[in-house]
Design a protein around this motif. Structure first.
Motif, PDB file in Angstrom:
ATOM      1  N   ARG A 108      67.649 -55.588 -31.057  1.00 21.64           N
ATOM      2  CA  ARG A 108      66.576 -54.647 -31.387  1.00 21.64           C
ATOM      3  C   ARG A 108      66.800 -53.286 -30.735  1.00 21.64           C
ATOM      4  O   ARG A 108      67.436 -53.203 -29.679  1.00 21.64           O
ATOM      5  CB  ARG A 108      65.220 -55.209 -30.931  1.00 21.64           C
ATOM      6  N   THR A 135      52.971 -51.132 -24.830  1.00 24.77           N
ATOM      7  CA  THR A 135      53.913 -51.275 -25.953  1.00 24.77           C
ATOM      8  C   THR A 135      55.072 -52.177 -25.552  1.00 24.77           C
ATOM      9  O   THR A 135      55.482 -53.069 -26.307  1.00 24.77           O
ATOM     10  CB  THR A 135      54.440 -49.878 -26.358  1.00 24.77           C
ATOM     11  N   ASP A 175      57.225 -58.000 -29.369  1.00 25.00           N
ATOM     12  CA  ASP A 175      57.414 -58.986 -30.437  1.00 25.00           C
ATOM     13  C   ASP A 175      56.477 -58.746 -31.614  1.00 25.00           C
ATOM     14  O   ASP A 175      56.762 -59.177 -32.731  1.00 25.00           O
ATOM     15  CB  ASP A 175      57.210 -60.408 -29.896  1.00 25.00           C
ATOM     16  N   SER A 176      55.355 -58.070 -31.361  1.00 26.12           N
ATOM     17  CA  SER A 176      54.425 -57.814 -32.463  1.00 26.12           C
ATOM     18  C   SER A 176      54.604 -56.402 -33.030  1.00 26.12           C
ATOM     19  O   SER A 176      53.855 -55.980 -33.903  1.00 26.12           O
ATOM     20  CB  SER A 176      52.978 -58.011 -31.991  1.00 26.12           C
ATOM     21  N   ARG A 177      55.592 -55.669 -32.539  1.00 30.37           N
ATOM     22  CA  ARG A 177      55.797 -54.296 -33.030  1.00 30.37           C
ATOM     23  C   ARG A 177      56.556 -54.332 -34.346  1.00 30.37           C
ATOM     24  O   ARG A 177      57.526 -55.060 -34.509  1.00 30.37           O
ATOM     25  CB  ARG A 177      56.573 -53.469 -31.994  1.00 30.37           C
ATOM     26  N   GLN A 178      56.100 -53.484 -35.286  1.00 30.26           N
ATOM     27  CA  GLN A 178      56.675 -53.514 -36.626  1.00 30.26           C
ATOM     28  C   GLN A 178      58.135 -53.049 -36.627  1.00 30.26           C
ATOM     29  O   GLN A 178      58.509 -52.104 -35.919  1.00 30.26           O
ATOM     30  CB  GLN A 178      55.857 -52.618 -37.560  1.00 30.26           C
ATOM     31  N   HIS A 193      54.394 -55.870 -25.494  1.00 29.71           N
ATOM     32  CA  HIS A 193      54.090 -56.537 -26.771  1.00 29.71           C
ATOM     33  C   HIS A 193      55.111 -56.180 -27.849  1.00 29.71           C
ATOM     34  O   HIS A 193      54.754 -55.929 -28.999  1.00 29.71           O
ATOM     35  CB  HIS A 193      52.673 -56.173 -27.243  1.00 29.71           C
ATOM     36  N   LEU A 238      62.626 -50.965 -34.182  1.00 32.70           N
ATOM     37  CA  LEU A 238      61.175 -51.047 -34.023  1.00 32.70           C
ATOM     38  C   LEU A 238      60.534 -49.692 -34.315  1.00 32.70           C
ATOM     39  O   LEU A 238      61.182 -48.643 -34.203  1.00 32.70           O
ATOM     40  CB  LEU A 238      60.827 -51.485 -32.593  1.00 32.70           C
TER      41      LEU A 238
END
Lengths: 247, 247
Positions: B138, B207, B212-215, B210, B181
């Motif tokens: 990522r 940020t 794993d929940s970021r677009q 979290h 991301l």
């Protein structure tokens, strides 16, 4: 016409260098006054840093743009930057001639912009786009790339090439006020044979002979924005300032 | 998780540097393994040139990408490039932390990409986008800028900020295979007071907690293109590979 070509390829025998030489010959033959900044040949320093300022507005905290503005006011711009600034300020037409690295500028040319397009002269406050410091002058991008033309455009793999170069075409050249001509792209360069290369150089020479009929990219106009650069009305909210470049 | 932060601001007291320090603290506290490349501090050379190659595939003509490929095969990559390559290849998450200069990267960071993302390892032939060398890892852009948020977006003065950064987000990070991301932008930074800056740093820390929940930004997939990178069918011609980034 006074023309400045800024050239940024590390190999003097490259096709990009041949484009630079072709442009120089075509423009001189056309009776124009020409200056060439060959950034690799002149070992241009691309690094924006504190050493660019001999006397500091704030010696404890480097805000590069504010120090640029201070240096412009105090007449203390570093000599290598001042020399390039003077060339740009004197030109009617700026040509940026370079190979596309990572869908944008080679670092040496990016650093030339970072250091030379100084705050307080090229832009500042409300002096951007059609009020930028270089308004009334023209700019032309001449770029080589390995990719093929069909890889670019709406629905193509990478989208529009003008969209990839938007930070340069709009965010830099348009931003400081240039009329930005439709770029000249030479695709697939490493894979072309001598005949194909010659054809491109002929087309490049033709392009330079007919700049007055070359399309200017559309840019935002400050007329459509308020003092805070907010779009002025609902109608103007629909205004697509970068329709020619995005994609 | 192994994280590499590449930081590129000339002022150690800058807000961008504070973001770097905040990220380092947050990630170490979260139990992650961290490496920081502070490009100004380590005097990183941003200039892609012939001196990067101790033994040349072709000593008479510098094709930078082909020499990169040759150096990778021969194990003769320059030590400063090899050190950075190894950091990137080892990381699960790459964070690029920088101030936006001219709607794009400071030259020192552009040069880091030009020299470190070498052909033959990061990309090459059909190994691009979802087949790029960094697939499965990522990348996150953390950028500061002077502009205000309302200057960006559809119909706004400069268009979408993700569109301005498309050469980086798609043309570089996406191109070599990263899951990119949604960037973290800190707007209007030079004009913020201490409270506002602290709020941004709190949001930045949140940020990072979290991710794993970021677009993830949408990128082209090679499945939609043929061997020549032409769109495969009429249906796929309608495919807008960069819908999230353009604008």
């Amino acid at each position: 016409m006074k023309v400045l070509i800024v050239h940024a390829h590390p190999e003097p025998k490259s096709f990009s260098s041949a484009m630079c030489a072709t442009a120089a010959d075509a423009l001189r033959s056309g009776g124009h006054e020409l200056v060439v900044s060959d950034l690799y040949a002149q070992h241009f320093n691309p690094l924006a840093s504190a050493v660019d300022f001999s006397e500091r507005r704030d010696a404890n905290y480097l805000n590069y743009a504010l120090e640029q503005r201070h240096a412009n006011g105090a007449g203390s711009v570093a000599p290598d930057i001042r020399a390039e600034m003077d060339k740009v300020l004197a030109c009617d037409l700026l040509i940026l001639n370079f190979p596309i690295y990572w869908f944008s500028l080679p670092a040496i040319l990016k650093g030339w912009i970072d250091r030379v397009f100084t705050s307080g002269v090229f832009y500042g406050g409300k002096r951007v786009y059609d009020r930028g410091g270089m308004r009334g002058r023209r700019a032309l991008v001449a770029a080589t790339l390995g990719g093929r033309e069909h890889m670019f455009g709406r629905g193509a793999m990478h989208g529009e090439l003008n969209g990839m170069l938007k930070p340069l075409l709009q965010g830099t050249l348009g931003y400081v006020g240039f009329d930005v001509l439709t770029p000249f792209y030479a695709y697939h360069v490493p894979y072309l044979d001598a005949t194909e290369r010659t054809e491109i150089l002929v087309r490049w020479r033709e392009t330079l002979a007919h700049l007055d009929s070359r399309q200017v990219l559309s840019m935002p106009s400050l007329e459509h924005f308020d003092d805070q650069f907010r779009p002025l009305t609902k109608t103007e909210l629909e205004f697509q300032p970068v329709g020619d470049i995005d994609g």
